[in-house]
Enzyme design. Structure first.
Site, mmCIF file in Angstrom:
data_model
loop_
_atom_site.group_PDB
_atom_site.id
_atom_site.type_symbol
_atom_site.label_atom_id
_atom_site.label_comp_id
_atom_site.label_asym_id
_atom_site.label_seq_id
_atom_site.Cartn_x
_atom_site.Cartn_y
_atom_site.Cartn_z
ATOM 1 N N GLY A 1 0.824 -1.216 0.000
ATOM 2 C CA GLY A 1 0.000 0.000 0.000
ATOM 3 C C GLY A 1 0.847 1.249 0.000
ATOM 4 O O GLY A 1 0.984 1.926 1.020
ATOM 5 N N TYR A 2 1.426 1.531 -1.131
ATOM 6 C CA TYR A 2 2.222 2.749 -1.267
ATOM 7 C C TYR A 2 1.401 3.846 -1.943
ATOM 8 O O TYR A 2 1.193 4.919 -1.424
ATOM 9 C CB TYR A 2 3.455 2.454 -2.141
ATOM 10 C CG TYR A 2 4.683 2.004 -1.381
ATOM 11 C CD1 TYR A 2 4.574 1.312 -0.185
ATOM 12 C CD2 TYR A 2 5.958 2.252 -1.890
ATOM 13 C CE1 TYR A 2 5.712 0.888 0.490
ATOM 14 C CE2 TYR A 2 7.100 1.836 -1.217
ATOM 15 C CZ TYR A 2 6.972 1.153 -0.026
ATOM 16 O OH TYR A 2 8.095 0.742 0.631
ATOM 17 N N GLU B 1 12.523 -4.070 -4.884
ATOM 18 C CA GLU B 1 11.522 -4.265 -5.932
ATOM 19 C C GLU B 1 12.231 -4.349 -7.277
ATOM 20 O O GLU B 1 11.751 -4.972 -8.208
ATOM 21 C CB GLU B 1 10.528 -3.090 -5.898
ATOM 22 C CG GLU B 1 9.306 -3.281 -6.771
ATOM 23 C CD GLU B 1 8.230 -2.210 -6.559
ATOM 24 O OE1 GLU B 1 8.369 -1.398 -5.622
ATOM 25 O OE2 GLU B 1 7.268 -2.195 -7.335
ATOM 26 N N SER C 1 7.544 4.597 -12.937
ATOM 27 C CA SER C 1 7.331 4.578 -14.394
ATOM 28 C C SER C 1 8.660 4.767 -15.124
ATOM 29 O O SER C 1 9.645 5.217 -14.540
ATOM 30 C CB SER C 1 6.369 5.688 -14.793
ATOM 31 O OG SER C 1 7.023 6.938 -14.654
ATOM 32 N N ASN C 2 8.669 4.411 -16.393
ATOM 33 C CA ASN C 2 9.914 4.550 -17.154
ATOM 34 C C ASN C 2 10.378 6.004 -17.229
ATOM 35 O O ASN C 2 11.573 6.273 -17.318
ATOM 36 C CB ASN C 2 9.738 3.951 -18.553
ATOM 37 C CG ASN C 2 9.803 2.420 -18.505
ATOM 38 O OD1 ASN C 2 9.761 1.832 -17.422
ATOM 39 N ND2 ASN C 2 9.934 1.791 -19.651
ATOM 40 N N GLU C 3 9.438 6.933 -17.181
ATOM 41 C CA GLU C 3 9.838 8.350 -17.157
ATOM 42 C C GLU C 3 10.599 8.647 -15.869
ATOM 43 O O GLU C 3 11.612 9.353 -15.880
ATOM 44 C CB GLU C 3 8.602 9.260 -17.249
ATOM 45 C CG GLU C 3 7.920 9.267 -18.613
ATOM 46 C CD GLU C 3 7.096 8.006 -18.865
ATOM 47 O OE1 GLU C 3 6.758 7.304 -17.892
ATOM 48 O OE2 GLU C 3 6.820 7.708 -20.043
HETATM 49 C C1 LIG Z 1 -1.265 -2.715 -12.724
HETATM 50 C C2 LIG Z 1 -0.663 -1.854 -11.648
HETATM 51 C C3 LIG Z 1 -0.295 -2.433 -10.457
HETATM 52 C C4 LIG Z 1 0.225 -1.651 -9.405
HETATM 53 N N1 LIG Z 1 0.500 -2.243 -8.198
HETATM 54 C C5 LIG Z 1 0.805 -1.452 -7.130
HETATM 55 C C6 LIG Z 1 0.888 -1.987 -5.810
HETATM 56 O O1 LIG Z 1 0.720 -3.196 -5.600
HETATM 57 N N2 LIG Z 1 1.122 -1.156 -4.772
HETATM 58 C C7 LIG Z 1 1.313 0.187 -4.961
HETATM 59 O O2 LIG Z 1 1.541 0.894 -3.975
HETATM 60 N N3 LIG Z 1 1.249 0.743 -6.189
HETATM 61 C C8 LIG Z 1 0.989 -0.048 -7.289
HETATM 62 N N4 LIG Z 1 0.876 0.516 -8.542
HETATM 63 C C9 LIG Z 1 0.984 1.978 -8.681
HETATM 64 C C10 LIG Z 1 2.140 2.424 -9.523
HETATM 65 O O3 LIG Z 1 3.318 2.350 -8.816
HETATM 66 C C11 LIG Z 1 1.805 3.861 -10.020
HETATM 67 O O4 LIG Z 1 0.765 3.723 -10.958
HETATM 68 C C12 LIG Z 1 2.981 4.519 -10.670
HETATM 69 O O5 LIG Z 1 3.935 4.852 -9.720
HETATM 70 C C13 LIG Z 1 2.583 5.791 -11.450
HETATM 71 O O6 LIG Z 1 1.799 6.651 -10.676
HETATM 72 P P1 LIG Z 1 0.439 7.250 -11.230
HETATM 73 O O7 LIG Z 1 -0.355 6.127 -11.784
HETATM 74 O O8 LIG Z 1 -0.169 8.060 -10.161
HETATM 75 O O9 LIG Z 1 0.839 8.154 -12.450
HETATM 76 P P2 LIG Z 1 1.379 9.692 -12.385
HETATM 77 O O10 LIG Z 1 2.416 9.775 -11.339
HETATM 78 O O11 LIG Z 1 0.186 10.556 -12.304
HETATM 79 O O12 LIG Z 1 2.039 9.795 -13.782
HETATM 80 C C14 LIG Z 1 1.341 10.058 -14.994
HETATM 81 C C15 LIG Z 1 2.363 10.173 -16.106
HETATM 82 O O13 LIG Z 1 3.231 11.265 -15.842
HETATM 83 C C16 LIG Z 1 4.579 10.840 -15.846
HETATM 84 N N5 LIG Z 1 5.348 11.634 -14.885
HETATM 85 C C17 LIG Z 1 5.049 11.845 -13.576
HETATM 86 N N6 LIG Z 1 5.998 12.586 -13.015
HETATM 87 C C18 LIG Z 1 6.920 12.855 -13.957
HETATM 88 C C19 LIG Z 1 8.142 13.585 -13.986
HETATM 89 N N7 LIG Z 1 8.623 14.185 -12.906
HETATM 90 N N8 LIG Z 1 8.828 13.660 -15.156
HETATM 91 C C20 LIG Z 1 8.351 13.037 -16.273
HETATM 92 N N9 LIG Z 1 7.205 12.343 -16.294
HETATM 93 C C21 LIG Z 1 6.504 12.254 -15.161
HETATM 94 C C22 LIG Z 1 4.512 9.388 -15.457
HETATM 95 O O14 LIG Z 1 5.648 8.679 -15.881
HETATM 96 C C23 LIG Z 1 3.266 8.939 -16.196
HETATM 97 O O15 LIG Z 1 3.575 8.696 -17.533
HETATM 98 C C24 LIG Z 1 0.385 -0.255 -9.602
HETATM 99 C C25 LIG Z 1 0.028 0.317 -10.831
HETATM 100 C C26 LIG Z 1 -0.497 -0.456 -11.848
HETATM 101 C C27 LIG Z 1 -0.897 0.204 -13.138
#
Ligand SMILES: Cc1cc2nc3c(=O)[nH]c(=O)nc-3n(C[C@H](O)[C@H](O)[C@H](O)COP(=O)(O)OP(=O)(O)OC[C@H]3O[C@@H](n4cnc5c(N)ncnc54)[C@H](O)[C@@H]3O)c2cc1C
Lengths: 395, 356
Positions: free
Chosen positions: A127-128, A244, A380-382
């Protein structure tokens, strides 16, 4: 330089193969091969088999009941498991919380938590993330307030993978509002179910349910469930993220996917010839195979480095980026190889005996869509590129 | 030169878009798209009443359109709304019926639904390698073989089938009740069926029909390209909105240059896709029709995949959810490549045009 594995490593590889031959049940491989979502029972059965062998906590040292493998051995184990079509180990307990407890936990926490992870008894969830805190994890808002020997937790977590199967969850919570956002975060473990804690499924793009929202409404958590010091959770969070990212390249998964693509392309016919003889399609396979070949070595170079210096460095971000690109490209090719028969919605084909030729191809497009997640989660890859920019470019 | 739409087409586009917005709202769309029979009979009749099938049919055949630009106007609007109704099979059938001079009244007024079976598992995108064959029996014919992923066949009243007769592709009409129909839903919404033919009685519509079938495929490719342009445009607008509203690190994520440049790349690709679709529409029934349609379908295959994958990626976890409309656009955009010729298939056709 010598790219061959040592005698010891080769012997280890053989040991893993023998074990998988003898102990991986056929119905489990079949379920993995079908590409469909694995039910909890299948994952649980596999966890227990590994647990009995002492091979569930693959990163754990011997003193805590782990196998004490080197990074290269872990790599070999992963590749062999993928080759044999074993399920992926659900990482939250064995690969994430386990090392956290070993490094930051109290004696009691070690004694009570670690054995239950190793036996596969406890299923943990992570739960992050929160709706407003994804890439910017430090902005999380879920609050935990002290009330005697309990914390009272309020807020919402999201994207909790396999939360529907879990009986425990570790969360990052805010215990202090003042100061830098990273400073007031704590690492707290909770039971599912708990009074006030509700898990609700989120449906993903391809139609499956593997992630959840978790609502926390005045959940009372004993203070003894805090890991490490109050307000020092960020250090733990970062430590966990580095775990991780072990084996993040997913070389084994991609090797398996490459074989699948080739086998599909041999069986599908286009203009009277196997698709694999179509120069355009063959070129696509060749290109990604070359990338994968290079990535295997990149991965081993980084494992070797990690083995020498004792911990992985920021280069793991390179592996995350390339690994997900290669994997996603392979999923794309598998989908394409099938042509129009990749298109059905899984589960809507009612006549059980109507498979598409020799292929049970139903899950292929679904897998492609589902795997778009790999470049989003776990940083994310970004964000990986941002990490590399800071750590390696000096810009 | 004039890139403006005629007033008639503009009106057609507006009427259809308004209907879809009012009567085919997002909830309706998702319900119809993912629930058998993957079409809404009432709304289908209303769409026919608006003249949508008629816009795909030339005047001599009882319609009021049928040109490349009529086709693209209709399908762009359908794509924008992600409408799952089986208009593609309607178009394909209309082109085939037109070529054999058959009455299209029922198709135009929506009372007779057609599907067209060309694809086979081992010959998905063209006629080479087709195995379904016809045999003369007494006065008529019977067909044997299997047509795969026949869009709209789950509700069709008649199915047109491409089959070999004397070693050459021919076109037949069958009654679906005489064939084995296994219906299913598509991962991107809408429905199709496997059509199993085992001595199925059939009426011959056209012998030696290679050219006819090519013209059917060509029009279908144009329609899919236009649909993709509409869907890409909408997905792009959704993304733009998201980049402006989603905040991380205290700012809108659209302020990150890493995302800005990629979004501009999408804009560029969508404009390119729009242009090549216009080129294909213009050329539809001219000497370059096949080539331009293949060019368009190749470019669309690449651009649509890029838009689909990038809009998911830049929307983060939200982009992966069923709840988010953008994910359904992504699915459709990717799966369009699986119909009537994929990127490689179309690229090969362009390459073949270089041979003297
Ligand atoms: C299938 C799935 C399983 C997951 N499982 C877990 C889990 O078990 N536990 C948990 O805690 N989390 C989990 N996650 C969450 C995951 O870690 C987040 O979705 C991820 O960190 C991205 O956050 P966000 O979805 O809020 O996107 P955002 O942070 O809103 O990002 C949206 C877009 O903006 C880009 N972006 C954001 N900031 C920047 C920057 N500074 N520079 C350039 N680009 C940027 C991102 O790369 C992305 O493309 C899961 C997600 C998915 C989709």
């Amino acid at each position: 330089m010598d790219l061959r594995f040592t005698q010891q490593e080769l012997a280890f590889q053989q040991e893993v193969r023998d074990f998988l031959n003898a102990s991986l049940p056929e119905h489990i491989c079949a379920a993995v091969r079908s590409g469909a979502e694995l039910p909890r029972t299948v994952l649980q059965e596999w966890h227990e088999i590994l647990g009995r062998k002492g091979w569930l906590g693959t990163t754990w040292p011997k003193e805590y009941g782990g196998p004490g493998w080197t990074p290269v051995e872990r790599y070999l184990f992963d590749v062999e498991c993928n080759r044999a079509c074993a399920p992926r180990i659900v990482p939250f307990g064995p690969s994430m919380l386990g090392p956290v407890i070993q490094n930051f936990g109290t004696r009691e926490q070690k004694d009570s938590i670690l054995p239950r992870i190793l036996s596969g008894e406890d299923w943990w969830a992570q739960g992050y993330s929160e709706p407003g805190a994804g890439s910017d994890l430090a902005s999380l808002k879920t609050r935990a307030e002290r009330d005697g020997d309990h914390y009272v937790v309020n807020g919402q977590k999201t994207w909790t993978t396999l939360g529907q199967h879990a009986n425990k969850i570790f969360c990052l919570v805010r215990t202090k509002k003042e100061g830098k956002p990273q400073e007031g975060i704590s690492f707290l473990m909770m039971d599912i179910p708990s009074q006030g804690l509700e898990v609700r499924p989120i449906r993903l793009i391809e139609g499956g349910y593997e992630v959840n929202e978790v609502f926390l409404d005045n959940v009372r958590v004993p203070v003894s469930n805090l890991v490490g010091e109050e307000n020092k959770g960020w250090t733990i969070a970062k430590f966990l993220l580095s775990h991780e990212r072990t084996n993040i390249a997913g070389v084994g998964i991609s090797m398996q996917a490459l074989e699948e693509v080739k086998s599909l392309a041999r069986r599908m016919i286009r203009k009277g010839k196997p698709l694999i003889e179509d120069p355009l399609f063959a070129a696509r396979i060749a290109r990604v195979e070359i990338d994968l070949e290079a990535m295997k070595i990149t991965n081993l170079r980084m494992l070797y480095q990690a083995q020498k210096q004792g911990h992985p460095g920021p280069e793991t971000s390179i592996l995350k980026i390339k690994g997900t690109q290669v994997n996603q490209e392979l999923r794309d090719l598998a989908r394409r190889a099938l042509g129009p028969v990749a298109a059905p919605f899984p589960g809507t084909i009612t006549e059980a005996n109507l498979m598409f030729g020799p292929l049970n191809s139903e899950a292929n497009a679904a897998t492609y869509f589902n795997n778009r997640k790999t470049s989003i989660f776990g940083g994310s890859n970004e964000i990986q590129r941002n990490i590399l920019t800071k750590a390696m470019l000096g810009l | 030169m004039n890139f403006d739409m005629t007033e008639d087409r503009q009106m057609l586009s507006e009427t259809l878009s308004r209907f879809l917005a009012d009567r085919y709202d997002w909830e309706t769309r998702n319900r119809v798209a993912y629930t058998a029979p993957y079409t809404d009979a009432g709304r289908w009749s209303e769409l026919a009443g608006l003249g949508i099938p008629g816009a795909l049919v030339p005047e001599e055949q009882g319609g009021f359109g049928g040109t490349g630009f009529d086709i693209s106007v209709v399908f762009e609007a359908l794509g924008r709304a992600l409408c799952p109704e089986p208009f593609l099979p309607t178009l394909l059938a209309s082109r085939a019926l037109e070529a054999v001079g058959k009455d299209q009244t029922g198709l135009v007024d929506g009372s007779i639904r057609y599907a067209v079976g060309i694809s086979e598992i081992d010959a998905p995108y063209d006629l080479a390698g087709m195995a379904t064959c016809a045999r003369a029996n007494g006065a008529g014919f019977s067909l044997s073989g299997r047509k795969t992923a026949v869009y709209g066949a789950q509700v069709a009243d008649r199915i047109l089938i491409a089959a070999l007769l004397d070693g050459k592709p021919a076109v037949f009409e069958i009654d679906p009740r005489a064939a084995g129909i296994t219906p299913y839903g598509m991962i991107d919404g809408g429905g199709a069926a496997e059509v199993l033919l085992d001595g199925t009685p059939a009426v011959l519509l056209a012998r030696d029909a290679g050219a006819l079938l090519n013209s059917v495929i060509r029009a279908g490719r144009l329609a899919l390209c236009a649909e993709a342009v509409g869907a890409m445009q909408f997905a792009y607008e959704l993304l733009l909105d998201y980049l402006k509203t989603r905040r991380q690190f205290g700012v809108a994520i659209g302020s990150f240059q890493a995302l800005q440049h990629r979004t501009v790349d999408l804009l560029t690709e969508i404009e390119q896709a729009r242009s090549i679709t216009i080129a294909a529409a213009d050329a539809l029934d001219g000497p370059d029709g096949d080539l331009k349609a293949a060019m368009a379908k190749n470019l669309i295959g690449r651009a649509a995949r890029l838009v689909a994958e990038e809009t998911i990626q830049m929307s983060g976890g939200i982009g992966m959810t069923w709840e988010y409309a953008g994910s359904h656009y992504s699915k459709r955009l990717v799966m369009i490549d699986h119909q009537l010729g994929d990127t490689d298939d179309c690229l090969e056709e362009v390459m073949q045009s270089y041979a003297a």
